[in-house]
Design an enzyme around this catalytic site. Structure first.
Site, mmCIF file in Angstrom:
data_model
loop_
_atom_site.group_PDB
_atom_site.id
_atom_site.type_symbol
_atom_site.label_atom_id
_atom_site.label_comp_id
_atom_site.label_asym_id
_atom_site.label_seq_id
_atom_site.Cartn_x
_atom_site.Cartn_y
_atom_site.Cartn_z
ATOM 1 N N SER A 39 -11.546 2.998 11.474
ATOM 2 C CA SER A 39 -12.203 4.314 11.457
ATOM 3 C C SER A 39 -11.591 5.262 12.477
ATOM 4 C CB SER A 39 -13.708 4.163 11.714
ATOM 5 O OG SER A 39 -14.317 3.475 10.642
ATOM 6 N N SER A 106 -13.243 -4.333 3.642
ATOM 7 C CA SER A 106 -12.726 -4.852 2.353
ATOM 8 C C SER A 106 -12.100 -6.237 2.538
ATOM 9 C CB SER A 106 -11.750 -3.872 1.703
ATOM 10 O OG SER A 106 -10.826 -3.301 2.578
#
Length: 199
Positions: A39, A106
């Site tokens: 992020s 993921s």
């Protein structure tokens, strides 16, 4: 799947859209453990590209769970659906000639492969970026205190502790964030985008 539906093509094809916007669409898919830097790098990259007057947008794992994916948990089935949806959404952004930046753990190779295939089927580019830091490093960082809770048994199915993370085998980019800072990571990605004609 719904029946009795027909795809309605637009009046502008991908080539014309890219020419008009002076930009190719692409998805930059950040994957890695929690606290690896996904992020942080995604935010910095988005800012950098916008300052270059590039059309881009960031899709962040936590943020998306406030809206689109707020009905999903963290069991394996929910994680699969979470990534399936983001694969579809990022494909739409890339199809609009946007540089879609996704930052999601993921954890499963199969799910990332499905996201990649979605793009390939639509002749859209997909860049997998492995944001890699050793488990001991991310546990030290632990900005949200999640690893501590996972070790204490307060969070079930936490990636890297009680749930698996399957590292990419052939990512387009491999960023060792225990060795590279944010600035260097953004430079590496920008260089890749420039070299491959995305910017």
């Amino acid at each position: 799947m719904a029946t009795n539906i027909v795809f309605h093509p637009g009046s502008v094809d991908g080539t014309e859209r890219a020419q008009l916007l002076k930009q190719k669409g692409v998805t930059i898919w950040f994957t890695g453990l929690s606290a690896s830097g996904k992020s942080t790098i995604a935010c910095a990259l988005e800012q950098h590209l916008l300052h270059m007057n590039k059309f881009c947008y960031r899709l962040d794992g936590d943020n998306v769970r406030f809206g689109l994916n707020k009905d999903l948990g963290f069991d394996e089935k929910s994680r699969n659906e979470n990534i399936r949806r983001i694969g579809e959404v990022s494909k739409l952004f890339a199809d609009a000639c946007c540089i879609a930046i996704t930052a999601f753990i993921s954890p499963y190779r199969a799910d990332r492969a499905i996201a990649r295939e979605l793009h390939a089927t639509s002749q859209l580019d997909f860049i997998e970026v492995f944001v890699d830091a050793p488990l001991q490093v991310v546990e030290q960082r632990d900005p949200k205190g999640l690893y501590k809770k996972a070790r204490a048994g307060e969070i079930r199915e936490f990636t890297g502790i009680s749930a698996p993370y399957e590292a990419p085998e052939t990512p387009e980019l491999h960023l060792r964030t225990d060795q590279y800072d944010v600035t260097e990571s953004v430079r590496i990605i920008t260089e890749y985008l420039t070299r491959h004609g995305f910017i």
